[in-house]
Design an enzyme around this catalytic site. Sequence first.
Site, PDB file in Angstrom:
ATOM      1  N   ASN A  13       0.909  -1.171   0.000  1.00 22.75           N
ATOM      2  CA  ASN A  13       0.000   0.000   0.000  1.00 22.75           C
ATOM      3  C   ASN A  13       0.934   1.202   0.000  1.00 22.75           C
ATOM      4  O   ASN A  13       1.661   1.405   0.973  1.00 22.75           O
ATOM      5  CB  ASN A  13      -0.847  -0.066   1.271  1.00 22.75           C
ATOM      6  N   CYS A  73      -5.435   6.444   7.938  1.00 24.51           N
ATOM      7  CA  CYS A  73      -4.702   5.572   7.000  1.00 24.51           C
ATOM      8  C   CYS A  73      -3.662   4.810   7.820  1.00 24.51           C
ATOM      9  O   CYS A  73      -2.619   5.373   8.170  1.00 24.51           O
ATOM     10  CB  CYS A  73      -4.038   6.392   5.900  1.00 24.51           C
ATOM     11  N   ASN A  75      -1.645   2.132   7.238  1.00 25.59           N
ATOM     12  CA  ASN A  75      -0.319   1.824   6.684  1.00 25.59           C
ATOM     13  C   ASN A  75       0.545   3.083   6.582  1.00 25.59           C
ATOM     14  O   ASN A  75       1.740   3.043   6.890  1.00 25.59           O
ATOM     15  CB  ASN A  75      -0.472   1.163   5.310  1.00 25.59           C
ATOM     16  N   HIS A 150     -15.862   1.858   7.322  1.00 25.07           N
ATOM     17  CA  HIS A 150     -15.556   0.524   6.785  1.00 25.07           C
ATOM     18  C   HIS A 150     -16.782  -0.387   6.832  1.00 25.07           C
ATOM     19  O   HIS A 150     -17.568  -0.322   7.783  1.00 25.07           O
ATOM     20  CB  HIS A 150     -14.429  -0.136   7.601  1.00 25.07           C
ATOM     21  N   GLU A 199     -10.750   0.090  -1.593  1.00 26.88           N
ATOM     22  CA  GLU A 199     -10.635   1.294  -0.774  1.00 26.88           C
ATOM     23  C   GLU A 199     -11.451   2.454  -1.333  1.00 26.88           C
ATOM     24  O   GLU A 199     -11.437   2.715  -2.547  1.00 26.88           O
ATOM     25  CB  GLU A 199      -9.164   1.744  -0.684  1.00 26.88           C
ATOM     26  N   CYS A 208      -4.570  -2.696   3.443  1.00 26.05           N
ATOM     27  CA  CYS A 208      -5.256  -1.532   4.018  1.00 26.05           C
ATOM     28  C   CYS A 208      -5.173  -1.671   5.536  1.00 26.05           C
ATOM     29  O   CYS A 208      -5.762  -2.604   6.106  1.00 26.05           O
ATOM     30  CB  CYS A 208      -6.719  -1.508   3.559  1.00 26.05           C
ATOM     31  N   GLY A 209      -4.425  -0.774   6.167  1.00 24.44           N
ATOM     32  CA  GLY A 209      -4.200  -0.886   7.620  1.00 24.44           C
ATOM     33  C   GLY A 209      -5.472  -0.667   8.418  1.00 24.44           C
ATOM     34  O   GLY A 209      -5.833  -1.469   9.291  1.00 24.44           O
ATOM     35  N   SER A 210      -6.184   0.420   8.108  1.00 29.41           N
ATOM     36  CA  SER A 210      -7.435   0.677   8.851  1.00 29.41           C
ATOM     37  C   SER A 210      -8.459  -0.416   8.529  1.00 29.41           C
ATOM     38  O   SER A 210      -9.275  -0.778   9.380  1.00 29.41           O
ATOM     39  CB  SER A 210      -7.983   2.053   8.504  1.00 29.41           C
ATOM     40  N   GLY A 211      -8.373  -0.960   7.302  1.00 28.29           N
ATOM     41  CA  GLY A 211      -9.275  -2.057   6.927  1.00 28.29           C
ATOM     42  C   GLY A 211      -8.988  -3.314   7.724  1.00 28.29           C
ATOM     43  O   GLY A 211      -9.902  -3.998   8.201  1.00 28.29           O
TER      44      GLY A 211
HETATM   45  N1  LIG Z   1      -9.031   4.962   1.265  1.00 28.20           N
HETATM   46  C1  LIG Z   1      -9.127   5.183   2.715  1.00 28.20           C
HETATM   47  C2  LIG Z   1      -7.850   5.904   3.238  1.00 28.20           C
HETATM   48  C3  LIG Z   1      -6.617   5.011   3.187  1.00 28.20           C
HETATM   49  C4  LIG Z   1      -6.767   3.780   4.023  1.00 28.20           C
HETATM   50  C5  LIG Z   1      -5.689   2.699   3.865  1.00 28.20           C
HETATM   51  N2  LIG Z   1      -4.684   2.935   2.865  1.00 28.20           N
HETATM   52  C6  LIG Z   1      -5.073   2.337   5.220  1.00 28.20           C
HETATM   53  O1  LIG Z   1      -3.926   1.876   5.269  1.00 28.20           O
HETATM   54  O2  LIG Z   1      -5.814   2.490   6.241  1.00 28.20           O
HETATM   55  C7  LIG Z   1     -10.345   6.077   3.009  1.00 28.20           C
HETATM   56  O3  LIG Z   1     -10.726   6.885   2.148  1.00 28.20           O
HETATM   57  O4  LIG Z   1     -10.873   5.948   4.127  1.00 28.20           O
END
Ligand SMILES: N[C@H](CCC[C@H](N)C(=O)O)C(=O)O
Length: 264
Positions: A13, A73, A75, A150, A199, A208-211
Amino acid sequence: MQRAFTKMHGLGNDFAVFDARAQPFTPTPAQARHIADRRRGVGCDQLILIEPSTRADAFMRIFNPDGSEAEACGNATRCVASLLGRSATIETRAGLLRTRTIDRAVRVDMGQARFGWQEVPLAYAMDTSALPVGWDGLAHPVALSMGNPHLVFIVPDVDAVDLAALGPVIEQDPLFPQRINVNIVQITSETAVRHRVWERGAGLTEACGSGACAVGAALVKRRLTHATLTVHMPGGALLIEVAEDFAVAMTGPVATAFSGVIKL
Ligand SMILES: N[C@H](CCC[C@H](N)C(=O)O)C(=O)O
């Protein structure tokens, strides 16, 4: 205007990181789209700005390739933390995040998963632990916020889902006033899962870290896995720890690819 950047990634990412602490810089949505463009610009999943903060070591702003600004975010937080030193506090629109760098891995306290329908947010009241909605075989997701919104679908086989087709349809559904990140997860054991993500504002990414944090919180909420689990994504794996109060910590590697300068 020329701006220096550092190209980094967390499990594939990837990010163009601009240190705007000495030289303020706020990209327009068009500039963010140009920088993220993999043919005409730097090419990245998100554009990251490091800014001064009065409450933390730095403020981190996050722009998706479509020019939209995100609240969190995971990551990129690990990448910025690795630039700031062994233990740093990073402020984002989602709040204050504590980080710790141990050798080449970075641990981030990502804050509490929020399950209130207005916190996600949804357009109207629903049971966020199993939304009464479905799209082409994906049904009854968990909806939550990790600072960013999410949706988590539990599926028997992540490789059998056409996420490239379904992701944008779900992302833009009017049920999600701020759109939403679409996660699918396959449970492979009590402590390991396979995760894919579409995303918000970025599309399919390697990780995706938050994912991954949202997946951990959703599975613990549904009592389907242990509270400490490994989330395997196409770009690699993150260790996720979900506390009793649904505070989520994420640990994983970061890498710096190169530094450069872009003309804007
Ligand atoms: N596209 C996500 C932001 C980046 C999240 C992802 N890259 C991570 O590592 O959490 C959003 O609009 O909420």
